[in-house]
Design a protein around this motif. Structure first.
Motif, short mmCIF file in Angstrom:
data_model
loop_
_atom_site.label_atom_id
_atom_site.label_comp_id
_atom_site.label_asym_id
_atom_site.label_seq_id
_atom_site.Cartn_x
_atom_site.Cartn_y
_atom_site.Cartn_z
N PRO A 241 0.83 -1.21 0.00
CA PRO A 241 0.00 0.00 0.00
C PRO A 241 0.87 1.26 0.00
N ARG A 242 0.49 2.23 -0.82
CA ARG A 242 1.16 3.53 -0.86
C ARG A 242 0.09 4.60 -0.66
N VAL B 134 3.07 14.53 7.02
CA VAL B 134 3.17 14.01 5.66
C VAL B 134 4.56 14.29 5.09
N HIS B 135 5.11 15.46 5.38
CA HIS B 135 6.44 15.81 4.89
C HIS B 135 7.49 14.82 5.42
N VAL B 136 7.44 14.56 6.72
CA VAL B 136 8.40 13.63 7.32
C VAL B 136 8.18 12.22 6.78
N ALA C 275 9.80 7.53 3.32
CA ALA C 275 9.01 6.50 2.65
C ALA C 275 9.87 5.35 2.12
N LYS C 276 11.02 5.66 1.57
CA LYS C 276 11.86 4.61 0.96
C LYS C 276 12.41 3.65 2.00
N PRO D 214 9.83 -0.23 2.71
CA PRO D 214 9.49 -0.81 1.40
C PRO D 214 8.21 -1.65 1.41
N ASP D 215 7.74 -2.05 2.60
CA ASP D 215 6.54 -2.88 2.65
C ASP D 215 5.25 -2.07 2.70
N GLY D 216 5.37 -0.75 2.68
CA GLY D 216 4.16 0.05 2.58
C GLY D 216 4.13 1.25 3.50
N GLN D 217 3.31 2.21 3.14
CA GLN D 217 3.05 3.37 3.98
C GLN D 217 1.53 3.57 4.04
#
Length: 984
Positions: free
Chosen positions: A274-275, A325-327, A332-333, A336-339
């Protein structure tokens, strides 16, 4: 069936139906039936009935309610249904007697038929189950009770799940055209439920309405973005792609609904990542230290022995979501299993149920709706199982409280959680918290530079700074104002500033492109309990920029403890700010834009008479505290009282507030002046002049002469307008006293004579005596001793009719001064001793110190230096007890003169220099002149003619400036003797 829960609560026995009207009985019976054949603890029943504030007799009242329910059931032949079993009660009900149990059985049969491919049987079972529902669940009028929320939400969720399963079976039978209209209604009623929307898209597509199917997807996507800030889940996205690509075969029946897993567990197949994070804004700025702190708290290399939770708190519009959201995007990288991202409040600030959020998350991992459990606990277990051992970042935006968040926490330390909230989530164990404040001026200008361009901002920096000030540094307000300016390059910054200056339209101006300060504040406001909403509105009535917590009590007309608890709810919601002064005293304030919104709410919700009554309560309480502070400082009362109501506070509150009365006054001074102004504006003339007059001795102590004049001129105007002659007289008398302090004696006399006439006209002998006393003092200062003595004797005779020992002592003290000047030492000492006796009735330390200083001067005149030293020393003790700087000046001067005559010149000079420093800081001009005179006499006695001449000349200028003829003549005489020349 004897017991019906699925709709309005109904009970039918062998002997008829029973109508249970009492709300508490309905709540108790409903909860027992929801948990049929299982023990429900008494504490849970107490929570269901009263929430967080049960009475001390709650358990006894529950027993009574249960007994009454049993009695009502017995009347229709239903005996022994409710049995007592520790630690509570159990309702023993056969499965066929409770519609909820029948519903569960039919739903299970329908799912079994669907899994076997018998969609006709499944449809019939599901339809029979749904037919048991006779409307929305209706247990009591307080349906938002926390204890009932979970069971109620669970039942509603089960009903919707069965509706979806019934639709799946109908679609499997090819009945898509017959379903379209009903699905449209269901989607309107449940716009965030994606499986229903997918069913609608499928029904429309198979009915040959492809464009409408795609429109249903687009509408759903917009709703999800607006309400939750997320994109649609995998099911809707794949369905849209299949429709667009033509890969969805309209002739083929849909796959049967997936069987629910026997136990929560991950869905097989390739993992879906999920992204769900929203995009960050390009002009993010000004939060470098907070970003660093949050990144450190979320660092995947940090201690992994427990959950990592960071909370971001702050008032609405301060930029919490933008920061989170900025942080999250920066990190995010690393996940790898989702945010995952979810907004935890829906429209009108209502909390989004955790079950709904969990469904969104599970769908984000590719789990189809049919495989998602109906129960909240099962969903939470499946979610924790799904993310276990993975590296997933979870962002929960605008959380209501800890209870809502706990359901959404992973079990794995590899999945950190970032939560934003207006409330301080201190109940989440191990949370690393940051507080987001309004922008500093520098940060605000950086934001304007990024949005508008540095050239445009720096070209009109004064207006840019004014814009920052009008927005109060609030990030959302600045962003909206800047966005409007960016959209209108022909507008100057000054144009925007001018529009914002109108407070009535300010929130209208701070709205643009879907962003708005008002809507942000409304979320916090509508999420408050009704009592807290009322306090929020009424706080905007206070024109003072800051206030103490006791103010909440008269605003709500409640006891202080309850009202202060309500105030803390506003602090928790970040609608009221608080800071500690000197590490001890809490002072509260509202942000300017928050106050504007509160005033709007007040205007909408409360009538003018309501607001007037509230304001009068607050001002009456201020008057009560002010008079009590006066009594504690001066150990006595002030001279005049009006008829205004004094609203008392509990003794413990008064002691807490007035532990340091003068410190309290200094902290409250601006608020008290504002209170006088508000009383006048509201036409409360009696309250207005009482407040103003009670402030005088405090103003006098600190030499706040401008405040004295301002408050009294306001009060004088409103008393004149309302025909309040006694109030006018009191204000004229006090203004006359002020003019005397300023040595504007002619103006003082005019005011005092007018006050005397008014007091006489209303029959106020006490007020008349006070005015006559001050007129006599004016005569005394101007050297008219005989007229002064006559006036004092007149005032003293009138004061015998009243109980005002402090004023009597003042009069006797002034009479003693005239006796001293005339060399009548015995009379002077007699008057002073009589004044000390009078003071035994009031204990006024300040006037006592003045009398002792005068007695010391009398002893100096007769050469009794030991008695003089003793009198001045006692005066100093009294002065230090009340902190009277002017009194300290005169006591020090007296001691210095005594030391001078004892030959201790250096010590005398040091005392006089110290007295001079205090007098100059206090701007006590006559005292400065008298000390200069004493320093000149001391220098002359020591043979330092030049220094003596300098001091005497400067003293002479002071005496001439204040028209103090007696001291002027004495300074001239000493200077003439020093120079042996006449002085012009």
């Amino acid at each position: 069936m004897r017991f019906r829960l699925l709709g309005p609560l109904e009970v039918a026995g062998p002997d008829g139906t029973v109508l249970i009207t009492a709300e508490r009985q309905r709540i108790i019976l409903a909860l027992l039936l929801m948990e049929a054949n299982r023990v429900v603890p008494t504490e849970r029943l107490v929570d269901a009935v009263w929430g967080d504030e049960p009475p001390s007799t709650a358990r006894g009242q529950i027993q009574i309610c249960v007994s009454m329910v049993r009695s009502n059931l017995a009347k229709v032949g239903l005996k022994d249904v409710i049995r007592t079993q520790a630690p509570g009660y159990v309702a023993e009900v056969a499965d066929d007697d409770l519609d909820l149990r029948v519903f569960d059985r039919l739903a299970l049969a329908g799912r079994a038929a669907a899994e076997a491919g018998d969609h006709a049987a499944a449809t019939a079972a599901f339809a029979e189950a749904l037919a048991l529902w006779r409307g929305d669940l209706h247990i009591d009028s307080g349906a938002d009770r926390t204890t009932l929320q979970g069971p109620t939400a669970r039942l509603n969720e089960q009903r919707l799940a069965v509706v979806e399963q019934w639709v799946d079976s109908q679609l499997a039978l090819g009945l898509h055209q017959q379903l379209v209209e009903q699905l449209m209604d269901l989607v309107v009623q449940n716009p965030l439920r994606e499986h229903l929307r997918a069913q609608l898209m499928l029904a429309l597509y198979r009915s040959g309405r492809q464009a409408e199917a795609l429109e249903a997807y687009r509408n759903g996507r917009q709703v999800l973005i607006d309400e939750l800030g997320i994109e649609p889940g995998e099911e809707l996205r794949r369905l849209e792609e299949a429709i667009l690509s033509g890969e969805l075969d309209s002739a083929a029946p849909p796959a049967p609904p997936a069987a629910r897993p026997a136990a929560p567990g991950p869905v097989s197949g390739p993992p879906v990542v999920p992204r769900l994070l929203p995009g960050t804004i390009a002009d993010f700025t000004g939060r470098d230290s907070l970003v660093a702190s949050l990144r450190a708290g979320l660092d995947t290399d940090a201690d992994t022995h427990g959950l990592r939770i960071v909370s971001i708190t702050g008032k609405g519009g301060v930029g919490k979501t933008t920061l989170a959201v900025h942080v999250a995007q920066l990190l995010a990288k690393r996940f790898p299993d989702g945010q995952l991202f979810a907004k935890l409040r829906g429209p009108a600030s209502q909390p989004v149920p955790p079950g709904q959020i969990l469904e969104r998350f599970l769908r984000g991992f590719g789990i189809p709706g049919g495989a998602i459990p109906a129960g909240l606990e099962e969903r939470a277990e499946l979610f924790r199982n799904q993310v276990a051992g993975r590296r997933v970042l979870i962002v929960l935006d605008d959380a209501v409280d800890e209870a809502q968040v706990r359901w959404l926490l992973p079990g794995s330390p590899s999945c950190p959680v970032m939560v934003t909230s207006r409330s301080r989530l201190t109940g989440l164990e191990g949370t690393h918290g940051v507080q987001v404040d309004v922008f500093t001026t520098e940060q605000a200008l950086q934001m304007l530079d990024r949005i508008l361009g540095a050239d445009r901002v720096r070209a009109d920096l004064p207006r840019a700074l004014e814009l920052v000030d009008l927005c109060g540094g609030l990030a959302l307000a600045l962003r909206v104002a800047a966005a409007r300016l960016a959209a209108r390059p022909h507008w100057t910054l000054g144009h925007m500033v001018a529009r914002l200056h109108d407070e009535r339209r300010r929130l209208n101006e701070l709205s643009h492109g879907g962003m708005g300060v008002r809507s942000s504040l409304a979320l916090a406001y509508h999420g408050l309990p009704s009592e807290a909403q009322r306090l929020f509105r009424r706080l905007s009535m206070l024109e003072a920029t800051e206030f103490s917590s006791w103010v909440a009590a008269p605003l709500l007309d409640l006891d202080v403890s309850t009202a202060e608890d309500t105030l803390e709810l506003l602090v928790d919601a970040q609608l009221v700010d608080v800071e500690l002064v000197d590490g001890r005293h809490a002072r509260y304030r509202m942000h300017d834009l928050v106050r504007v919104y509160a005033q709007e709410c007040l205007s909408d919700a409360e009538s003018t008479p309501q607001r007037s009554a509230v304001l009068e309560r607050v001002l009456s309480t201020w008057l009560y505290l002010l008079e009590e502070a006066h009594r504690r400082v001066y150990l006595g009362d002030h001279a005049l009282h009006g008829e205004a109501v004094r609203r008392p506070l509990d003794a413990w509150v008064v002691d807490r507030e007035l532990r340091d009365p003068m410190g309290w006054f200094d902290a409250e001074r601006t608020s008290l002046i504002t209170a006088v102004r508000q009383a006048a504006a509201a036409g409360l003339d009696e309250l207005c002049w009482c407040l103003a007059l009670t402030l005088v001795t405090m103003f006098e102590n600190y030499n706040y002469f401008d405040d004295w004049r301002t408050t009294h001129e306001i009060a004088l105007e409103v008393t004149r307008r309302n025909g309040n002659r006694r109030g006018q007289a009191a204000m004229l008398y006090s203004l006359g006293s002020l003019h005397m302090f300023e040595y504007r004696l002619d103006e003082a006399r005019s005011r005092l004579e007018a006050a005397c006439d008014l007091f006489q006209s209303v029959g106020d002998r006490h007020g008349q005596a006070l005015a006559i006393r001050n007129l006599a003092l004016a005569d005394q200062v101007q050297g008219r001793s005989e007229q002064a003595m006559s006036g004092y004797e007149h005032a003293l005779a009138m004061l015998d009719e009243t109980d005002d020992p402090t004023t009597e002592a003042h009069v006797l003290n002034n009479m003693a001064q005239i006796h001293l000047e005339q060399g009548r030492m015995a009379e002077a000492r007699g008057s002073l001793q009589r004044a000390l006796v009078v003071l035994e009735r009031s204990g006024g330390f300040r006037i006592r110190a003045q009398i002792l200083c005068r007695l010391g001067e009398a002893h100096l005149e007769t050469g009794d230096l030991a008695a003089a030293e003793e009198a001045f020393g006692r005066a100093m003790e009294s002065i230090r007890a009340v902190g009277d700087p002017v009194g300290e000046v005169y006591a020090l001067r007296g001691l210095a003169v005594t030391r001078q005559r004892q030959g201790a010149y250096e010590e005398a000079a040091g005392m006089l220099e110290r007295a001079m420093d205090i007098a100059e800081r206090a701007q006590e001009r006559l005292a400065v002149g008298r000390i200069r005179l004493a320093l000149g006499e001391l220098a002359a006695e020591r043979g330092d003619s030049a220094r003596a001449s300098e001091h005497l000349t400067r003293a002479l200028r002071v005496f001439e400036g204040v028209n103090a003829t007696k001291w002027r003549d004495r300074a001239r005489h000493v200077l003439q003797r020093l120079t042996a020349e006449p002085v012009a």
